[in-house]
Enzyme design. Structure first.
Site, PDB file in Angstrom:
ATOM      1  N   TYR A 194      37.303  53.606  34.443  1.00 16.17           N
ATOM      2  CA  TYR A 194      36.674  52.734  33.456  1.00 16.17           C
ATOM      3  C   TYR A 194      35.492  51.983  34.049  1.00 16.17           C
ATOM      4  O   TYR A 194      35.548  51.511  35.193  1.00 16.17           O
ATOM      5  CB  TYR A 194      37.688  51.716  32.933  1.00 16.17           C
ATOM      6  CG  TYR A 194      38.757  52.296  32.035  1.00 16.17           C
ATOM      7  CD1 TYR A 194      38.437  52.866  30.807  1.00 16.17           C
ATOM      8  CD2 TYR A 194      40.093  52.247  32.418  1.00 16.17           C
ATOM      9  CE1 TYR A 194      39.411  53.391  29.980  1.00 16.17           C
ATOM     10  CE2 TYR A 194      41.088  52.764  31.603  1.00 16.17           C
ATOM     11  CZ  TYR A 194      40.741  53.345  30.380  1.00 16.17           C
ATOM     12  OH  TYR A 194      41.709  53.860  29.568  1.00 16.17           O
ATOM     13  N   LYS A 248      67.842  36.329  42.389  1.00 15.27           N
ATOM     14  CA  LYS A 248      67.143  36.109  41.116  1.00 15.27           C
ATOM     15  C   LYS A 248      65.972  37.075  40.994  1.00 15.27           C
ATOM     16  O   LYS A 248      65.589  37.737  41.964  1.00 15.27           O
ATOM     17  CB  LYS A 248      66.666  34.668  41.024  1.00 15.27           C
ATOM     18  CG  LYS A 248      65.675  34.241  42.109  1.00 15.27           C
ATOM     19  CD  LYS A 248      65.290  32.791  41.966  1.00 15.27           C
ATOM     20  CE  LYS A 248      64.286  32.395  43.050  1.00 15.27           C
ATOM     21  NZ  LYS A 248      63.817  31.016  42.892  1.00 15.27           N
TER      22      LYS A 248
END
Length: 814
Positions: free
Chosen positions: A709, A483
């Site tokens: 940033y 999965k």
């Protein structure tokens, strides 16, 4: 060399049971998947800890194979084929290979050591092939099985052999020595690899030296520790950089990106330049040079050839191609033995019905061109290749031997015709000798994505699967969870590998994952763990098997199943034993029984539950209470519904910590991908995924300048900053930045500075010798996913499944 069953029986000390002992054997096989298996194949049914070749015999007979070496004849095939019965089939294969090797008398180089064996072999092949017709181990076939298969590739035209021998424990090398029978030995080095198989370094050295008991000469780096264990009767040809008593004394210095060796041999000093600087490559190159000196090559030839040494790619890689193609990149190797391996890999990894091979001229086969390309043609036909594209002057001359074949004199001609070749929805094997520069073809065909890739080691997945299988009782089945895109590692490719390893079930979270696998050709039963009611029709259409965890869901599924007039459609009943996520609880079990009693629309294929704390033995009492409740409720269902379904409750941690609760099946999850929360168990697992990128740009900033940033990093001194094209959109958490995490560049840690950006991150490389374009390791062996998870206060699952789909997955097999 032509051999019949009658010839082989005494060689392997077999008892023959069959009807035709004069049958001619042309091909030896241990791989039931190989499309090269035919009526002239002798199949050795090798039995290992988790696989038994005997279980494939009936299937192989149906495909036309008629000759088998076995320890027992399965009752279902008695009288249907020729059987050579032996005590041990691996031992028989090794005896046969040793006999075969003894029929040839030419120099054979045997290489062993902890590292570098394959690179030395490939470089020796490059350096010596202008003067010898060489047979060598394909890829890294150096094991107890790989060595005999390599030896069986010898033919009468070969006049030099180069074989590598790898061992992981005592008593292995004696067997390989009898098979290889080297006349020239090379000991590359003694490192830490496979230390667990030996009681001491001394024992490891003694075991490796057993390969050289009969050599005419042993080439090694002079070392007092190792030389102390060498039999004094063996002639040593040694080199060293700090002991002038060695036969060859070497000093070295770096010149730009090159290394210049000053070589002193027999009072003569001369320079050799090699295009590497790392110590491992330099040592590997020196071993190759020593062989050339031993063979009497003059200095000019050695200098010229060694200047052209190249990085060795030891892996077959699976890549995404343009127009929905899948590429198998083997673009640096073209010999007959490795072609067989590559074609088998193509069959195992094919994702399309259409199969294409792009093939260069083949060198060093030991055969005439007429015989060689006849055999290549038969190989390609047996592997059901749809289209052949030949590149090279020689293969072009034999175009008529291939069906649906285009040929080109060189890569430039191919490139000019590329747009008209219409590549689409096919699996393409790209296999070319290095001189042909097939990397240009790979570049044309490869899907253009950014430079970050997640490399998936299929060998490691196979190893980890075998590790967990070894913990199971003989009759315990295994479901493997694929999965979440195989825990971020890729779905179909891993599912296909698991199908080959004959796992009993695959598990996916949602129907679309299962549908994708079914559409790609996966035939293993697939259980859908979290099916939505809206997906029930699609689940039925694609023959998936839903997990049912509520009365509401059961009624919804039965309604659709009854409308479709189904009979005995497989479903899986989930019981909640304490996880309190999904499942029938004890108080609504009677409602479940009432609905299912006498119902023939569905069949309860399995009853399952999920453990909440199997990874934490502090909650041992709770885990055992879950197991006890599961036993009670599943037994109640079995009794009242008069059924005998598969029962399973254990996940990866449960397999290790609660072996008494294996029931009929276990569910392997993250352990397959090399992750365990148990430190001792982690040592037994192999790393599967390595996330890599490159340096996009390097700049130097002054003290008090900032990066990224928010100016979260301020340089305290002049600092060299490298920018890497990977960020939080690729799955790297922002919290891994600002000095918390690091990447690895040229084997050194580079701290992440400033904030992780959406598509980039920046690292401090002030003390690292690197340049733009260098490889960057984000995670893998170092740092590990476990380490990252611990630093970020999360779990490895989250790290792996966060890697976005825009990161290209490259699957490879060593």
């Amino acid at each position: 060399m032509i051999l019949t069953i009658r010839n082989i029986v005494p060689i392997i000390k077999a008892q023959w049971v069959g009807q035709n002992n004069t049958a001619i054997i042309e091909y030896i096989s241990i791989d039931s998947r190989s499309l090269q298996n035919d009526e002239n194949t002798l199949f050795f049914a090798i039995s290992g800890p988790n696989h038994d070749g005997h279980s494939y015999i009936e299937e192989l007979i149906q495909k036309g194979v008629q000759h088998f070496v076995v320890t027992k004849i399965p009752s279902t095939v008695t009288g249907k084929a020729n059987f050579l019965v032996v005590e041990n089939t691996l031992d028989a294969l090794q005896k046969f290979a040793a006999f075969y090797r003894s029929q040839f008398d030419f120099p054979v180089i045997g290489i062993t050591g902890s590292n570098g064996k394959t690179i030395i072999k490939e470089w020796l092949n490059f350096l010596l092939s202008p003067d010898y017709n060489i047979i060598r181990s394909p890829k890294s076939y150096n094991s107890q099985v790989g060595v005999p298969l390599s030896i069986l590739g010898i033919n009468e035209k070969h006049n030099l052999g180069i074989f590598e021998a790898g061992i992981s424990m005592t008593l292995e090398m004696e067997k390989l020595q009898k098979i290889i029978q080297p006349t020239i030995g090379i000991l590359s080095n003694i490192g830490s690899a496979h230390d667990e198989g030996f009681s001491s370094v001394a024992e490891k050295i003694k075991e490796k030296l057993k390969l050289f008991v009969s050599v005419n000469v042993l080439i090694l780096n002079k070392n007092k520790t190792i030389c102390a264990f060498v039999n004094p009767k063996i002639k040593i040809f040694s080199w060293c950089s700090d002991d002038k008593s060695a036969d060859v004394f070497i000093t070295k210095k770096n010149i730009g990106e090159l290394t210049e060796l000053q070589v002193t041999y027999r009072e003569d000093t001369f320079p050799i330049t090699i295009p590497f600087q790392d110590q491992a490559s330099v040592e590997n190159a020196i071993h190759c040079m020593m062989v050339m000196l031993y063979f009497g090559y003059n200095h000019n030839v050695i200098q010229t050839r060694m200047a052209h040494l190249y990085p060795v790619e030891m892996r077959l890689k699976v890549k995404n191609g343009i127009y929905n193609c899948t590429l198998i990149d083997d673009s640096y190797s073209s010999d007959f033995q490795s072609l067989k391996i590559a074609l088998d890999f193509l069959e195992n990894q094919k994702q399309h019905k259409k199969k294409t091979i792009i093939l260069s001229d083949i060198f060093q086969s030991g055969l005439s061109n007429e015989a060689l390309y006849s055999q290549v043609s038969q190989l390609i036909i047996s592997n059901k290749i749809t289209r052949v594209i030949g590149i090279g002057e020689t293969i072009s001359q034999f175009k008529n031997k291939f069906i649906n074949c285009d040929t080109f004199q060189n890569v430039a001609e191919f490139t000019n015709a590329f747009e008209n070749l219409n590549f689409e929805n096919e699996t393409i094997l790209i296999k070319g000798a290095r001189d042909f520069n097939f990397e240009k073809i790979v570049s044309l065909l490869e899907e253009k994505t950014h430079e970050t890739v997640l490399e998936i080691n299929l060998n490691a997945i196979g190893h980890n699967l075998s590790f967990y299988k070894s913990k199971l009782k003989p009759k315990t089945k295994m479901m493997v969870m694929v999965k979440a895109f195989g825990y971020g590692n890729g779905g179909f490719e891993i599912a296909q590998l698991l199908e080959h390893h004959k796992v009993d079930y695959l598990g996916v979270a949602f129907a679309d994952e299962g549908i994708s696998l079914k559409n790609a050709g996966i035939t293993v039963p697939i259980m859908v763990l979290n099916p939505e009611t809206t997906s029930f029709s699609a689940i039925i259409q694609h023959h998936l098997e839903p997990e049912i965890y509520s009365v509401k869901g059961l009624k919804a599924f039965l309604k659709i199943a009854e409308q479709k007039k189904l009979k005995h459609f497989p479903i899986h009943i989930k019981i909640d034993t304490g996880m309190h996520r999904l499942g029938f609880e004890e108080e609504n079990l009677q409602d479940l029984i009432a609905i299912l009693k006498g119902n023939e629309t569905v069949q309860i294929k399995s009853i399952l539950s999920h453990m909440a704390t199997s990874d934490d033995l502090k909650h041992d009492a709770f885990s055992k209470s879950q197991i006890a409740l599961f036993e009670k409720l599943s037994s109640q269902l079995q009794t009242e519904l008069n059924i005998k379904p598969i029962r399973h409750i254990l996940n990866t941690s449960g397999i290790t910590n609660y072996p008494e609760a294996q029931y009929d099946m276990v569910r392997l999850g993250i352990g397959l991908y090399g992750i365990s929360n148990d430190a001792e168990e982690q040592k037994e697992l192999e790393n599967v995924g390595t996330l890599k990128s490159v340096i996009s740009q390097i700049r130097t900033i002054d003290a008090n300048e900032s990066v990224g940033y928010g100016r979260r990093f301020i340089a305290e001194k002049e600092t060299k900053i490298a920018t890497i094209p990977i960020g939080y959109a690729d799955g790297i958490r922002r919290s891994w930045g600002n000095g918390v995490g690091y990447v690895v560049i040229n084997h050194k840690q580079a701290k992440i500075v400033g904030s992780v950006c959406m598509d980039m991150l920046m690292v401090d490389v002030t003390d690292i010798d690197c340049k733009e374009g260098n490889t960057v390791i984000i995670f893998g062996e170092n740092p590990t996913v476990n380490f990252m998870a611990k630093q970020l206060n999360t779990i490895p699952y989250e790290i792996l499944t966060s890697i976005s789909q825009r990161v290209k997955r490259v699957f490879f097999r060593e």
